[in-house]
Design a protein around this motif. Structure first.
Motif, PDB file in Angstrom:
ATOM      1  N   GLN A   1      60.523 -48.609 -48.636  1.00  0.00           N
ATOM      2  CA  GLN A   1      59.971 -47.491 -48.333  1.00  0.00           C
ATOM      3  C   GLN A   1      58.529 -47.448 -48.936  1.00  0.00           C
ATOM      4  OE1 GLN A   1      60.892 -45.560 -45.879  1.00  0.00           O
ATOM      5  NE2 GLN A   1      63.022 -46.289 -45.877  1.00  0.00           N
ATOM      6  N   THR A   2      58.150 -48.056 -50.085  1.00  0.00           N
ATOM      7  CA  THR A   2      56.913 -47.832 -50.421  1.00  0.00           C
ATOM      8  C   THR A   2      56.045 -49.027 -49.712  1.00  0.00           C
ATOM      9  OG1 THR A   2      57.736 -49.175 -52.515  1.00  0.00           O
ATOM     10  CG2 THR A   2      57.271 -46.839 -52.689  1.00  0.00           C
ATOM     11  N   GLY A   3      56.996 -50.208 -49.656  1.00  0.00           N
ATOM     12  CA  GLY A   3      56.348 -51.114 -48.758  1.00  0.00           C
ATOM     13  C   GLY A   3      55.778 -50.724 -47.670  1.00  0.00           C
ATOM     14  N   ARG A   4      56.506 -50.013 -46.737  1.00  0.00           N
ATOM     15  CA  ARG A   4      56.237 -49.471 -45.608  1.00  0.00           C
ATOM     16  C   ARG A   4      54.943 -48.785 -45.491  1.00  0.00           C
ATOM     17  NH1 ARG A   4      60.258 -45.277 -42.621  1.00  0.00           N
ATOM     18  NH2 ARG A   4      58.596 -44.760 -41.109  1.00  0.00           N
ATOM     19  N   MET A   5      55.121 -47.759 -46.443  1.00  0.00           N
ATOM     20  CA  MET A   5      53.724 -47.076 -46.835  1.00  0.00           C
ATOM     21  C   MET A   5      52.685 -47.802 -47.164  1.00  0.00           C
ATOM     22  SD  MET A   5      55.262 -43.683 -48.908  1.00  0.00           S
ATOM     23  CE  MET A   5      53.844 -42.665 -48.845  1.00  0.00           C
ATOM     24  N   ALA A   6      52.542 -48.883 -47.716  1.00  0.00           N
ATOM     25  CA  ALA A   6      51.556 -49.761 -48.203  1.00  0.00           C
ATOM     26  C   ALA A   6      50.892 -50.436 -47.062  1.00  0.00           C
ATOM     27  CB  ALA A   6      51.941 -50.659 -49.162  1.00  0.00           C
ATOM     28  N   ARG A   7      51.922 -50.831 -46.089  1.00  0.00           N
ATOM     29  CA  ARG A   7      51.462 -51.553 -44.883  1.00  0.00           C
ATOM     30  C   ARG A   7      50.811 -50.600 -43.982  1.00  0.00           C
ATOM     31  NH1 ARG A   7      56.411 -54.121 -45.491  1.00  0.00           N
ATOM     32  NH2 ARG A   7      57.581 -52.341 -44.042  1.00  0.00           N
ATOM     33  N   LEU A   8      51.075 -49.446 -43.833  1.00  0.00           N
ATOM     34  CA  LEU A   8      50.796 -48.350 -43.050  1.00  0.00           C
ATOM     35  C   LEU A   8      49.374 -48.075 -43.464  1.00  0.00           C
ATOM     36  CD1 LEU A   8      51.384 -46.602 -40.619  1.00  0.00           C
ATOM     37  CD2 LEU A   8      52.101 -44.765 -42.147  1.00  0.00           C
TER      38      LEU A   8
END
Ligand code: ADP
Length: 267
Positions: free
Chosen positions: A81-88
Motif C-alpha cells: 500500500q505504501t508502494g501504491r501511494m508512492a507511485r500515485l
C-alpha cells in the motif's frame, strides 16, 4: 449549462447608443469543476491505501498483537500500500510538472529512434521475465521531430509499460517507427502494438482521462494509478502531435504518436 457575465458598454457618447456585452464564463467554470474533480479523485486514491494501512496498524496493536504469521502478512500488505501511494504521488507530480511547464523551447528537436531504443532497453528485462518479446521494427533512418527528448521518453515508456502490463498474454509487443499518413496528412508515426485483450470501443475515448481505468480491479493489481495515459496525452498535445488509439477486443491494441509534418518547418 452556460454561464454569462453581462455588462453594458457605451458605444456612442452623443446618441447614448450602448451595447449589452455577454461574456461566456462556462469554460472557466468547466475548468474549475475539472480541478475540483481531480482533487477529489486524487484525495480518494490516496486515502484508500492510507485507510488500509491504518486499519492494519490497529489490528497489529490489538487483536493480532502476538500473531507472528498475521504480522508478516499484514506488514507485506502495508508495504504494498505504501508502494501504491508512492507511485500515485510520483504520477501526480509528473502530471503537474508537465502541466505547469511553459511551451516547449522553439527549435528543440529529438530523434525518435534512440529514444525508442532507450525505452526498450529499460523495459526489456522486465518484459522478458514476464514472458514477453519486445520487437523493434524500423530501419537505419533517424526520425527527427520537434520536441523534448525527456518528455517523449516518458510518453513511450508509459505506452510500452502499458502494452507489457495489459498485453502480456499476447506474448509479444511491436514497436514501430516510420513515415506514414494520417487523415491524408504526411507525418512521422511511432507505434506500440500489443496482442492482449484490447479495449472495448466505449472506453477508448475515456482512457486518457485522469484516473480512468477500464477494469479497476485488474488495473490495481497491475500497479496502475490511472494517470499514465493522462500524462501521455498531455505531452503529446504539447508537441502538436496526435495520440491515435486502435483497438480490437480479443486482438490487441495499438497506440500511435503521430507527428504531422509541417511544411513551413521543412523549408
Ligand atoms: P494505469 O495506471 O491504470 O495503467 P493508464 O492511464 O496508463 O493507467 O491507463 C488507463 C487504463 O487504460 C488502464 O487502466 C487500462 O484499463 C487501459 N489500458 C491502457 N493501455 C492498455 C493496453 N495496452 N491494453 C488494454 N488496456 C489498456
Amino acid at each position: 449549462e452556460q454561464l454569462y457575465r453581462v455588462s453594458v458598454t457605451l458605444l456612442d457618447r452623443t446618441s447614448g447608443l450602448s451595447a449589452l456585452v455577454f461574456r461566456d464564463q462556462s469554460e472557466g467554470r468547466r475548468i474549475d469543476r475539472m480541478r475540483a474533480d481531480f482533487i477529489a479523485n486524487a484525495s480518494h486514491e490516496l486515502r484508500t491505501p492510507l485507510a488500509s494501512i491504518s486499519g492494519f496498524i490497529e489490528t497489529l496493536r490489538g487483536p493480532a498483537k502476538n500473531d507472528v504469521v498475521a504480522r508478516d502478512r499484514f506488514l507485506g500488505i502495508m508495504q504494498e500500500q505504501t508502494g501504491r501511494m508512492a507511485r500515485l504521488i510520483d504520477d501526480l507530480l509528473s502530471l503537474s510538472r508537465v502541466e505547469m511547464k511553459p511551451m516547449l523551447k522553439p527549435g528543440e528537436t529529438a530523434d525518435l529512434r534512440p529514444i525508442l531504443e532507450r525505452v526498450i532497453d529499460t523495459i526489456d528485462q522486465r518484459a522478458r521475465e514476464a514472458g514477453l518479446k519486445v520487437v523493434p521494427n524500423w530501419g537505419e533512418d533517424g526520425f527527427t521531430v520537434l520536441g523534448n527528448k525527456d518528455e517523449l521518453f516518458q510518453v513511450f515508456e508509459n505506452l510500452l509499460e502499458n502494452a507489457c502490463k495489459y498485453g502480456r498474454d499476447g506474448g509479444r509487443v511491436e514497436v514501430s517507427l516510420g513515415r506514414r499518413d494520417d487523415a491524408g496528412e504526411p507525418g512521422i508515426a511511432a507505434s506500440i502494438r500489443d496482442f492482449g485483450p484490447g479495449i472495448a470501443e466505449e472506453h477508448i475515448p475515456r482512457i486518457t482521462e485522469r484516473f480512468y481505468r477500464v477494469d479497476v480491479e485488474a488495473s490495481r493489481s497491475q500497479k496502475g494509478t490511472g494517470l499514465g495515459l493522462a500524462i501521455v496525452k498531455h505531452i503529446v498535445t504539447r508537441h502538436n502531435a496526435r495520440l491515435l488509439i486502435r483497438s480490437q477486443v480479443g486482438e490487441g491494441t495499438e497506440f500511435t504518436v503521430f507527428f504531422p509534418e509541417r511544411k513551413k518547418l521543412l523549408e
